[in-house]
Motif scaffolding. Structure first.
Motif, PDB file in Angstrom:
ATOM      1  N   ALA A  32       0.954  -1.208  -0.004  1.00  0.00           N
ATOM      2  CA  ALA A  32       0.075   0.013  -0.086  1.00  0.00           C
ATOM      3  C   ALA A  32       1.077   1.263   0.070  1.00  0.00           C
ATOM      4  CB  ALA A  32      -0.760   0.047   1.018  1.00  0.00           C
ATOM      5  N   CYS A  33       2.125   1.183   0.704  1.00  0.00           N
ATOM      6  CA  CYS A  33       2.874   2.525   0.927  1.00  0.00           C
ATOM      7  C   CYS A  33       3.416   2.511  -0.426  1.00  0.00           C
ATOM      8  CB  CYS A  33       3.894   2.240   1.729  1.00  0.00           C
ATOM      9  SG  CYS A  33       3.297   2.548   3.451  1.00  0.00           S
ATOM     10  N   ASP A  34       3.925   1.592  -1.299  1.00  0.00           N
ATOM     11  CA  ASP A  34       4.696   1.493  -2.580  1.00  0.00           C
ATOM     12  C   ASP A  34       3.578   2.158  -3.493  1.00  0.00           C
ATOM     13  OD1 ASP A  34       6.700   0.699  -1.534  1.00  0.00           O
ATOM     14  OD2 ASP A  34       6.744  -1.381  -1.969  1.00  0.00           O
ATOM     15  N   PHE A  35       2.373   1.803  -3.324  1.00  0.00           N
ATOM     16  CA  PHE A  35       1.316   2.181  -4.369  1.00  0.00           C
ATOM     17  C   PHE A  35       1.201   3.624  -4.169  1.00  0.00           C
ATOM     18  CE2 PHE A  35      -3.005   3.252  -4.772  1.00  0.00           C
ATOM     19  CZ  PHE A  35      -3.331   3.068  -6.162  1.00  0.00           C
ATOM     20  N   LEU A  36       0.889   3.994  -2.998  1.00  0.00           N
ATOM     21  CA  LEU A  36       0.401   5.305  -2.749  1.00  0.00           C
ATOM     22  C   LEU A  36       1.675   6.350  -2.982  1.00  0.00           C
ATOM     23  CD1 LEU A  36      -1.670   5.077   0.551  1.00  0.00           C
ATOM     24  CD2 LEU A  36      -2.219   5.556  -1.927  1.00  0.00           C
ATOM     25  N   LYS A  37       2.982   5.772  -2.811  1.00  0.00           N
ATOM     26  CA  LYS A  37       4.176   6.817  -3.225  1.00  0.00           C
ATOM     27  C   LYS A  37       4.174   6.897  -4.554  1.00  0.00           C
ATOM     28  CE  LYS A  37       6.998   5.423   0.887  1.00  0.00           C
ATOM     29  NZ  LYS A  37       8.227   4.735   1.285  1.00  0.00           N
ATOM     30  N   ARG A  38       3.930   5.990  -5.284  1.00  0.00           N
ATOM     31  CA  ARG A  38       3.895   6.317  -6.906  1.00  0.00           C
ATOM     32  C   ARG A  38       2.851   7.260  -7.450  1.00  0.00           C
ATOM     33  NH1 ARG A  38       5.259   2.609 -11.270  1.00  0.00           N
ATOM     34  NH2 ARG A  38       6.952   1.926  -9.724  1.00  0.00           N
ATOM     35  N   VAL A  39       1.582   6.763  -6.751  1.00  0.00           N
ATOM     36  CA  VAL A  39       0.394   7.663  -6.965  1.00  0.00           C
ATOM     37  C   VAL A  39       0.902   9.281  -6.737  1.00  0.00           C
ATOM     38  CG1 VAL A  39      -1.945   8.372  -6.284  1.00  0.00           C
ATOM     39  CG2 VAL A  39      -1.432   6.064  -6.710  1.00  0.00           C
ATOM     40  N   ALA A  40       1.415   9.415  -5.318  1.00  0.00           N
ATOM     41  CA  ALA A  40       1.952  10.793  -4.868  1.00  0.00           C
ATOM     42  C   ALA A  40       2.916  11.363  -5.919  1.00  0.00           C
ATOM     43  CB  ALA A  40       2.456  10.665  -3.606  1.00  0.00           C
ATOM     44  N   GLU A  41       3.733  10.743  -6.369  1.00  0.00           N
ATOM     45  CA  GLU A  41       4.850  11.141  -7.465  1.00  0.00           C
ATOM     46  C   GLU A  41       4.236  11.620  -8.652  1.00  0.00           C
ATOM     47  OE1 GLU A  41       7.707   8.061  -7.751  1.00  0.00           O
ATOM     48  OE2 GLU A  41       8.545   8.118  -6.092  1.00  0.00           O
ATOM     49  N   SER A  42       3.193  10.779  -9.304  1.00  0.00           N
ATOM     50  CA  SER A  42       2.728  11.168 -10.364  1.00  0.00           C
ATOM     51  C   SER A  42       1.701  12.169 -10.248  1.00  0.00           C
ATOM     52  CB  SER A  42       1.619   9.820 -10.960  1.00  0.00           C
ATOM     53  OG  SER A  42       2.437   8.649 -10.983  1.00  0.00           O
ATOM     54  N   ALA A  43       1.087  12.470  -9.160  1.00  0.00           N
ATOM     55  CA  ALA A  43       0.154  13.615  -8.937  1.00  0.00           C
ATOM     56  C   ALA A  43       0.748  14.896  -8.488  1.00  0.00           C
ATOM     57  CB  ALA A  43      -0.982  13.130  -7.898  1.00  0.00           C
ATOM     58  N   ARG A  44       1.916  14.822  -8.240  1.00  0.00           N
ATOM     59  CA  ARG A  44       2.774  16.196  -7.631  1.00  0.00           C
ATOM     60  C   ARG A  44       2.419  17.324  -9.014  1.00  0.00           C
ATOM     61  NH1 ARG A  44       8.334  13.294  -5.886  1.00  0.00           N
ATOM     62  NH2 ARG A  44       7.559  12.674  -3.568  1.00  0.00           N
ATOM     63  N   PRO A  45       2.090  18.517  -8.461  1.00  0.00           N
ATOM     64  CA  PRO A  45       1.975  19.091  -7.141  1.00  0.00           C
ATOM     65  C   PRO A  45       0.636  18.664  -6.385  1.00  0.00           C
ATOM     66  CG  PRO A  45       1.588  20.736  -8.567  1.00  0.00           C
ATOM     67  CD  PRO A  45       1.939  19.500  -9.416  1.00  0.00           C
ATOM     68  N   VAL A  46      -0.291  17.999  -6.898  1.00  0.00           N
ATOM     69  CA  VAL A  46      -1.506  17.826  -6.193  1.00  0.00           C
ATOM     70  C   VAL A  46      -1.469  16.826  -5.441  1.00  0.00           C
ATOM     71  CG1 VAL A  46      -3.936  17.038  -6.879  1.00  0.00           C
ATOM     72  CG2 VAL A  46      -2.731  18.583  -8.608  1.00  0.00           C
ATOM     73  N   PRO A  47      -2.133  16.969  -4.108  1.00  0.00           N
ATOM     74  CA  PRO A  47      -2.096  15.980  -2.973  1.00  0.00           C
ATOM     75  C   PRO A  47      -3.049  14.886  -3.251  1.00  0.00           C
ATOM     76  CG  PRO A  47      -3.271  17.937  -2.458  1.00  0.00           C
ATOM     77  CD  PRO A  47      -2.691  18.474  -3.878  1.00  0.00           C
ATOM     78  N   ILE A  48      -2.938  13.729  -2.535  1.00  0.00           N
ATOM     79  CA  ILE A  48      -3.785  12.724  -2.732  1.00  0.00           C
ATOM     80  C   ILE A  48      -4.676  12.517  -1.426  1.00  0.00           C
ATOM     81  CG2 ILE A  48      -2.465  11.860  -4.519  1.00  0.00           C
ATOM     82  CD1 ILE A  48      -1.330   9.751  -2.145  1.00  0.00           C
ATOM     83  N   GLN A  90       4.739   8.130   6.058  1.00  0.00           N
ATOM     84  CA  GLN A  90       5.595   7.772   4.874  1.00  0.00           C
ATOM     85  C   GLN A  90       5.227   8.479   3.742  1.00  0.00           C
ATOM     86  OE1 GLN A  90       6.962   3.730   3.914  1.00  0.00           O
ATOM     87  NE2 GLN A  90       6.355   3.152   5.955  1.00  0.00           N
ATOM     88  N   ILE A  91       4.044   9.156   3.708  1.00  0.00           N
ATOM     89  CA  ILE A  91       3.480   9.935   2.531  1.00  0.00           C
ATOM     90  C   ILE A  91       3.101  11.114   2.730  1.00  0.00           C
ATOM     91  CG2 ILE A  91       2.065   9.464   0.399  1.00  0.00           C
ATOM     92  CD1 ILE A  91       2.266   6.591   1.444  1.00  0.00           C
ATOM     93  N   PRO A  92       3.734  12.241   2.635  1.00  0.00           N
ATOM     94  CA  PRO A  92       3.434  13.515   3.377  1.00  0.00           C
ATOM     95  C   PRO A  92       2.470  14.115   2.209  1.00  0.00           C
ATOM     96  CG  PRO A  92       5.537  13.562   2.302  1.00  0.00           C
ATOM     97  CD  PRO A  92       5.353  12.176   2.495  1.00  0.00           C
ATOM     98  N   GLU A  93       2.462  13.670   1.153  1.00  0.00           N
ATOM     99  CA  GLU A  93       1.407  13.866   0.026  1.00  0.00           C
ATOM    100  C   GLU A  93       0.026  13.732   0.481  1.00  0.00           C
ATOM    101  OE1 GLU A  93       5.317  13.451  -2.214  1.00  0.00           O
ATOM    102  OE2 GLU A  93       4.128  12.332  -0.980  1.00  0.00           O
ATOM    103  N   LEU A  94      -0.236  12.702   1.289  1.00  0.00           N
ATOM    104  CA  LEU A  94      -1.364  12.168   1.653  1.00  0.00           C
ATOM    105  C   LEU A  94      -2.133  13.215   2.738  1.00  0.00           C
ATOM    106  CD1 LEU A  94      -3.664   9.907   1.607  1.00  0.00           C
ATOM    107  CD2 LEU A  94      -2.198   8.956   3.544  1.00  0.00           C
ATOM    108  N   VAL A  95      -3.163  13.912   2.162  1.00  0.00           N
ATOM    109  CA  VAL A  95      -3.635  15.077   2.904  1.00  0.00           C
ATOM    110  C   VAL A  95      -4.945  14.423   3.655  1.00  0.00           C
ATOM    111  CG1 VAL A  95      -2.731  16.775   1.745  1.00  0.00           C
ATOM    112  CG2 VAL A  95      -4.939  16.086   0.905  1.00  0.00           C
ATOM    113  N   SER A  96      -5.627  13.287   3.260  1.00  0.00           N
ATOM    114  CA  SER A  96      -7.092  13.024   3.697  1.00  0.00           C
ATOM    115  C   SER A  96      -7.289  11.558   3.381  1.00  0.00           C
ATOM    116  CB  SER A  96      -7.957  13.976   3.154  1.00  0.00           C
ATOM    117  OG  SER A  96      -9.286  13.524   3.386  1.00  0.00           O
ATOM    118  N   ILE A  97      -8.092  11.130   4.383  1.00  0.00           N
ATOM    119  CA  ILE A  97      -8.501   9.559   4.198  1.00  0.00           C
ATOM    120  C   ILE A  97     -10.028   9.743   4.288  1.00  0.00           C
ATOM    121  CG2 ILE A  97      -6.317   8.522   4.879  1.00  0.00           C
ATOM    122  CD1 ILE A  97      -7.532   8.112   7.573  1.00  0.00           C
TER     123      ILE A  97
END
Length: 314
Positions: A125-141, A164-171
């Protein structure tokens, strides 16, 4: 990248979801969808998001996904409304593709689910969200982890992801009991926790919830917004209204869930009862929807159980 909580202060409150108006031939009625977006903006919700579960992202072609996203972005930008794009898909590479295709639309955030055919472990899950965050920058996830997900995370797992994922702003989660809320406090100190709309006052009262991607807004976006605002000044009254909402759900909505109808079917039923836009109860093939014959009966029940202002539009 360090987490800056203040940067995500906008990610709170009562957010309305797009519900797809579906024609009898199973096509999306984009004219009705356009009007629906206008109504949500007029209602003054804190934001609008597309392609959640109730938006039936799981039934859309990629061209349809883009058309919905572009329409939402264009309308919201023209009127100063915050919006999020749901880029969720059971296949992780399609999620990345959806983000790449819409990044120029500049949403406030992207909502994603975890890969959903084979359950992921926390490291995956961490690996997935890190890749998503990289792809979405500068937009948070935003992570959408509903109760029907293949892997429903515990509070401690959310803490791991947040660290581990500072781009994650909400759940976006289903809440739990008092113990669950206590375990979620460290998470809520770092990111916005969004609970189900019909539990929002309780979630705020516990000091954990920042808002809701709201099924209550499906009933009436104006009323849901007023309820959120009431929580800021009179929590006792807001909790009383929540009890009315729970009574309505228990008597008129939960029985359909017990019959096997999906959350999108229930959310569209709520919107038909509220009658604030021409959405209809129909879902896309192969999913079942609640017959429109039921709407008038449930609307009468809503008038009996919910405060009168749930059916006012300003």
């Amino acid at each position: 990248m360090e987490r800056n909580i203040s940067e995500a202060d906008w990610c709170r409150g009562n957010w309305g979801t797009l519900l797809l108006p579906i024609n009898e031939d199973d096509s999306i009625d984009f004219e009705r969808l356009s009007v629906e977006i206008d109504v949500l903006i007029d209602a003054g919700v804190d934001g609008i998001y597309s392609n959640g579960t109730a938006g039936e992202f799981h039934t859309q072609t990629e061209d349809e996904f883009y058309q919905v996203s572009e329409m939402l972005a264009t309308k919201c930008k023209s009127r100063g409304m915050r919006f999020q794009i749901g880029a969720s898909h059971p296949v992780p590479v399609v999620t990345l593709s959806r983000i790449a295709r819409t990044l120029h639309l500049e949403p406030a955030a992207y909502q994603v689910i975890l890969p959903d055919w084979v359950s992921v472990g926390i490291e995956e899950a961490c690996d997935f969200l890190k890749r998503v965050a990289e792809s979405a920058r500068p937009v948070p996830i935003v992570l959408y982890n509903p109760p029907h997900a293949k892997r429903v995370l515990e509070p401690e797992a959310y803490s791991t992801l947040v660290k581990q994922i500072p781009e994650l702003v909400s759940i976006k989660v289903l809440d739990g009991d008092i113990d669950w809320y206590e375990r979620m406090r460290p998470v809520a100190a770092q990111v916005a926790v969004f609970v189900p709309g019909h539990h929002l006052a309780s979630g705020v009262n516990h000091g954990v919830a920042s808002g809701a991607y709201s099924n209550v807004a499906c009933i009436n976006p104006w009323a849901a917004q007023r309820w959120w605002q009431l929580m800021q000044i009179d929590m006792k009254e807001a909790l009383g209204i929540e009890q009315c909402i729970q009574t309505f759900f228990a008597g008129y909505i939960t029985p359909f869930a017990a019959q096997g109808f999906s959350n999108p079917a229930l959310d569209k039923l709520l919107a038909a009862v509220g009658n604030w836009a021409d959405i209809g109860t129909r879902l896309r093939w192969p999913y079942r929807w609640v017959s429109s014959i039921e709407v008038e009966r449930i609307r009468k029940g809503a008038h009996r159980t919910l405060p009168g202002w749930f059916f006012e539009t300003n």
